[in-house]
Design a protein around this motif. Structure first.
Motif, PDB file in Angstrom:
ATOM      1  N   VAL A 130      47.529  44.116  28.712  1.00 41.57           N
ATOM      2  CA  VAL A 130      48.742  44.944  28.653  1.00 41.57           C
ATOM      3  C   VAL A 130      48.786  45.932  29.811  1.00 41.57           C
ATOM      4  N   ASN A 131      47.684  46.623  30.040  1.00 35.86           N
ATOM      5  CA  ASN A 131      47.604  47.620  31.111  1.00 35.86           C
ATOM      6  C   ASN A 131      46.822  47.016  32.279  1.00 35.86           C
ATOM      7  N   GLN A 132      47.539  46.635  33.323  1.00 38.48           N
ATOM      8  CA  GLN A 132      46.884  45.965  34.450  1.00 38.48           C
ATOM      9  C   GLN A 132      45.904  46.875  35.182  1.00 38.48           C
ATOM     10  N   TYR A 133      46.117  48.194  35.130  1.00 36.86           N
ATOM     11  CA  TYR A 133      45.258  49.123  35.850  1.00 36.86           C
ATOM     12  C   TYR A 133      43.937  49.388  35.125  1.00 36.86           C
ATOM     13  N   MET A 134      43.797  48.882  33.904  1.00 36.33           N
ATOM     14  CA  MET A 134      42.524  48.993  33.198  1.00 36.33           C
ATOM     15  C   MET A 134      41.553  47.889  33.600  1.00 36.33           C
ATOM     16  N   TYR A 135      42.054  46.844  34.222  1.00 39.22           N
ATOM     17  CA  TYR A 135      41.214  45.709  34.624  1.00 39.22           C
ATOM     18  C   TYR A 135      40.345  45.252  33.456  1.00 39.22           C
ATOM     19  N   GLY A 136      40.995  45.005  32.333  1.00 39.86           N
ATOM     20  CA  GLY A 136      40.241  44.635  31.141  1.00 39.86           C
ATOM     21  C   GLY A 136      39.697  43.223  31.180  1.00 39.86           C
ATOM     22  N   ASN A 137      40.445  42.297  31.786  1.00 42.62           N
ATOM     23  CA  ASN A 137      40.021  40.902  31.810  1.00 42.62           C
ATOM     24  C   ASN A 137      39.381  40.568  33.154  1.00 42.62           C
ATOM     25  N   CYS A 138      38.252  39.901  33.086  1.00 48.44           N
ATOM     26  CA  CYS A 138      37.509  39.535  34.288  1.00 48.44           C
ATOM     27  C   CYS A 138      38.349  38.598  35.154  1.00 48.44           C
ATOM     28  N   PRO A 139      38.549  38.918  36.427  1.00 47.87           N
ATOM     29  CA  PRO A 139      39.402  38.077  37.283  1.00 47.87           C
ATOM     30  C   PRO A 139      38.731  36.802  37.768  1.00 47.87           C
ATOM     31  N   TYR A 140      37.418  36.675  37.581  1.00 49.21           N
ATOM     32  CA  TYR A 140      36.691  35.535  38.131  1.00 49.21           C
ATOM     33  C   TYR A 140      36.682  34.323  37.214  1.00 49.21           C
ATOM     34  N   THR A 141      36.891  34.521  35.919  1.00 46.58           N
ATOM     35  CA  THR A 141      36.852  33.400  34.984  1.00 46.58           C
ATOM     36  C   THR A 141      37.689  33.718  33.750  1.00 46.58           C
ATOM     37  N   ASN A 142      38.262  32.669  33.168  1.00 42.98           N
ATOM     38  CA  ASN A 142      39.006  32.793  31.909  1.00 42.98           C
ATOM     39  C   ASN A 142      38.172  32.367  30.712  1.00 42.98           C
ATOM     40  N   GLU A 143      36.909  32.082  30.931  1.00 41.90           N
ATOM     41  CA  GLU A 143      36.027  31.658  29.844  1.00 41.90           C
ATOM     42  C   GLU A 143      35.341  32.877  29.231  1.00 41.90           C
ATOM     43  N   ALA A 308      25.126  40.076  44.528  1.00 40.68           N
ATOM     44  CA  ALA A 308      26.570  40.193  44.738  1.00 40.68           C
ATOM     45  C   ALA A 308      26.860  40.474  46.209  1.00 40.68           C
ATOM     46  N   THR A 309      28.025  40.069  46.651  1.00 42.64           N
ATOM     47  CA  THR A 309      28.422  40.272  48.041  1.00 42.64           C
ATOM     48  C   THR A 309      29.083  41.645  48.214  1.00 42.64           C
ATOM     49  N   ILE A 310      29.221  42.028  49.474  1.00 39.18           N
ATOM     50  CA  ILE A 310      29.889  43.291  49.782  1.00 39.18           C
ATOM     51  C   ILE A 310      31.345  43.249  49.323  1.00 39.18           C
ATOM     52  N   SER A 311      31.984  42.101  49.457  1.00 39.31           N
ATOM     53  CA  SER A 311      33.377  41.970  49.005  1.00 39.31           C
ATOM     54  C   SER A 311      33.493  42.224  47.507  1.00 39.31           C
ATOM     55  N   GLU A 312      32.550  41.700  46.737  1.00 38.98           N
ATOM     56  CA  GLU A 312      32.568  41.932  45.289  1.00 38.98           C
ATOM     57  C   GLU A 312      32.298  43.402  44.970  1.00 38.98           C
ATOM     58  N   ALA A 313      31.441  44.044  45.755  1.00 36.88           N
ATOM     59  CA  ALA A 313      31.177  45.471  45.558  1.00 36.88           C
ATOM     60  C   ALA A 313      32.406  46.304  45.879  1.00 36.88           C
ATOM     61  N   ILE A 314      33.133  45.928  46.934  1.00 43.31           N
ATOM     62  CA  ILE A 314      34.357  46.646  47.300  1.00 43.31           C
ATOM     63  C   ILE A 314      35.369  46.580  46.166  1.00 43.31           C
ATOM     64  N   VAL A 315      35.552  45.383  45.623  1.00 42.69           N
ATOM     65  CA  VAL A 315      36.496  45.213  44.501  1.00 42.69           C
ATOM     66  C   VAL A 315      36.075  46.053  43.307  1.00 42.69           C
ATOM     67  N   ALA A 316      34.770  46.091  43.022  1.00 43.34           N
ATOM     68  CA  ALA A 316      34.264  46.837  41.865  1.00 43.34           C
ATOM     69  C   ALA A 316      34.497  48.335  42.028  1.00 43.34           C
ATOM     70  N   VAL A 317      34.268  48.883  43.221  1.00 43.10           N
ATOM     71  CA  VAL A 317      34.467  50.318  43.446  1.00 43.10           C
ATOM     72  C   VAL A 317      35.940  50.681  43.284  1.00 43.10           C
ATOM     73  N   LYS A 318      36.818  49.884  43.861  1.00 43.61           N
ATOM     74  CA  LYS A 318      38.257  50.160  43.741  1.00 43.61           C
ATOM     75  C   LYS A 318      38.713  50.028  42.287  1.00 43.61           C
ATOM     76  N   GLN A 319      38.185  49.025  41.593  1.00 44.02           N
ATOM     77  CA  GLN A 319      38.494  48.877  40.165  1.00 44.02           C
ATOM     78  C   GLN A 319      38.059  50.101  39.380  1.00 44.02           C
ATOM     79  N   ASP A 320      36.886  50.607  39.700  1.00 44.53           N
ATOM     80  CA  ASP A 320      36.333  51.729  38.952  1.00 44.53           C
ATOM     81  C   ASP A 320      37.202  52.969  39.072  1.00 44.53           C
ATOM     82  N   ILE A 321      37.682  53.261  40.271  1.00 43.66           N
ATOM     83  CA  ILE A 321      38.509  54.453  40.479  1.00 43.66           C
ATOM     84  C   ILE A 321      39.829  54.330  39.723  1.00 43.66           C
ATOM     85  N   ILE A 322      40.478  53.179  39.860  1.00 47.23           N
ATOM     86  CA  ILE A 322      41.771  52.992  39.180  1.00 47.23           C
ATOM     87  C   ILE A 322      41.587  52.922  37.666  1.00 47.23           C
ATOM     88  N   ARG A 323      40.544  52.235  37.209  1.00 48.72           N
ATOM     89  CA  ARG A 323      40.285  52.153  35.762  1.00 48.72           C
ATOM     90  C   ARG A 323      40.033  53.538  35.183  1.00 48.72           C
TER      91      ARG A 323
END
Length: 468
Positions: A130-143, A308-323
């Motif tokens: 419902v709230n896209q800025y919470m990043y509740g669902n993992c973007p890497y897999t639907n399983e 984990a790669t630097i790209s994955e770390a970048i995504v995680a940091v940005k997710q954390d601030i917005i979440r």
């Protein structure tokens, strides 16, 4: 290829403590998924369901409970609500990966039981989406994972179920679950991101909605952070490079200098927003009734698997601030008695809750404290939502300082003193009289200075004259 999940041994001990007592339990699987490895960090039992008239949006604390005796009596909405609250506590890059169950029935063999499992997983996915800025669902897999331990045989079985499909098609796959005796090593990335922005406010007939204004701020912050460039320890890294490779380079560099200095356990992250030196061809002017000054510093602590790669770390940091922003904005709006700010309120101060860290295993999750709340409030949330017992000393409260209200207090005093000011007509008359008096004073002083010598001669003659 069979999906493999790695988990610390304390998760096995957590399951066995309930299975040994033959207690039915349903809960959440928390962890991190990367391209190289999938780690489970914790298992959190879902609290017993509270009655609808005693539970609020922001709290699970209640005295009246409905104890579920089996999976069929569990409310999928209640488990999904638990997942939403726990997601607020997770750092960026970590998600609710599925559910676990301890029961006597085999949930994979019983059609009714497994149908209930799928309903719970689909409902969790729907609520977290419902709230896209919470990043509740993992973007890497639907399983999503489903872990079951039999209370009679103590046998573990894990499978994955696909969620989010439009036709609710179910794809079930076996999963190999490995308990690792050695504690997983995590790389911590710390970031302090400062906000200092001014946003326009337009007053409507119904007033100003705090939630609407916060949503606009969140959207703007999301665009800014997504466009930012991340530096690690002051350097721009290759996105495809693994974190462990950077650590090895640091160790090699340190050893080559023959120093005894240890490698830092944390990496310092800085986000830089590119400057856009272009203006649109046409500029639209918007008539505003006021403005919101959004100011403060968000503390971010993200934990990544070294593979984990630097790209994955970048995504995680940005997710954390917005979440984190989305979480505290939602909590703040839920705590408001009235969401509307009336137009006659010239100055209004809003202070969302601040972030604190709580230890879970070898990493930290977070909680949020409202102004005036003590670390004891965080203990309640941790116990209810994570089924974890910690002390007040374990809560780290200094990652974010309380808001400085001195500037607001000054504005508030100015606003409250408006009634004591003279009317515009009275102020005009006062300034007119003051101006005349000041002009007369300047004229007298200038005359005295101009005829100073003459005046002094006259005074000397008068003083030297003798009177008989």
């Amino acid at each position: 290829m069979v999906r493999t999940v790695f988990s610390p041994e304390y998760c096995l001990q957590y399951l066995e403590q309930y299975a040994s007592k033959e207690i039915f339990v349903v809960g959440l699987i928390l962890g991190q998924t990367t391209n190289e490895k999938e780690n489970v960090i914790y298992l959190a039992r879902t609290p017993e369901e509270k009655n609808a008239d005693t539970v609020s949006e922001s709290s699970y604390v209640s005295d009246k409970t409905d104890i579920a005796k089996n999976l069929l009596s569990v409310s999928e909405a209640w488990v999904a609500d638990h997942a939403k609250h726990v997601t607020r506590m997770l750092p960026g890059g970590m998600f609710v990966q599925g559910i676990f169950v301890t029961s006597d029935e085999d949930i994979f063999e019983d059609p009714n039981q497994f149908s209930k499992v799928k309903e719970i997983l689909h409902y969790i996915h729907k609520v977290l989406n419902v709230n896209q800025y919470m990043y509740g669902n993992c973007p890497y897999t639907n399983e999503r994972l489903v872990l079951h331990m039999s209370t009679s045989t103590k046998v573990l079985n894990c499978k994955s179920v696909e969620v989010g499909a439009p036709n609710r098609s179910t794809v079930i796959k076996p999963v190999e679950w490995k308990f690792v005796p050695k504690i997983q090593q995590w790389q911590r990335l710390d970031c302090y991101y400062e906000f200092d922005e001014v946003y326009p406010v337009i007053v409507k007939k119904s007033g100003i909605s705090v939630k609407h204004q916060f949503q606009q701020i969140l959207e703007s912050a999301h665009k800014t952070i997504e466009s930012s460039v991340m530096f690690i320890d002051g350097e721009l890294k290759d996105g495809n490079e693994a974190i462990e490779q950077i650590i090895k380079k640091k160790k090699t560099k340190t050893n080559s200098k023959n120093t005894q200095q240890d490698i830092p356990k944390t990496m310092q992250v800085s986000l830089f927003v590119p400057f856009e030196n272009t203006l649109p061809e046409t500029v639209e002017y918007l008539e505003c009734d006021g403005s919101i000054h959004f100011s403060g510093v968000v503390s971010s602590s993200v934990f990544m698997c070294p593979k984990a790669t630097i790209s994955e770390a970048i995504v995680a940091v940005k997710q954390d601030i917005i979440r984190s922003l989305a979480s505290r904005f939602t909590m703040h709006c839920d705590a408001l008695i009235d969401d509307n700010l009336l137009p006659e309120e010239k100055v209004c101060f809003n202070e969302p809750p601040r972030r604190v860290l709580v230890p879970v295993g070898s990493i930290y999750l977070c909680d949020y404290l409202f102004p005036g709340e003590s670390p004891a409030e965080a203990l309640l949330s941790v116990r209810e939502l994570l089924d974890l017992q910690i002390t007040e000393a374990d809560v780290i409260c200094d990652v974010e300082t309380p808001a400085d209200t001195s500037e607001f207090d000054a504005l508030d005093r100015d606003a409250s003193s408006e009634e004591l000011l003279a009317t515009p007509q009275e102020a005009s008359q006062f300034m007119y009289i003051t101006g005349i008096c000041f002009a007369m004073l300047v004229l007298i002083v200038s005359i005295i200075i101009h005829y100073y010598d003459t005046i002094m001669d006259v005074l000397r003659k008068l003083l030297s004259r003798k009177y008989y």
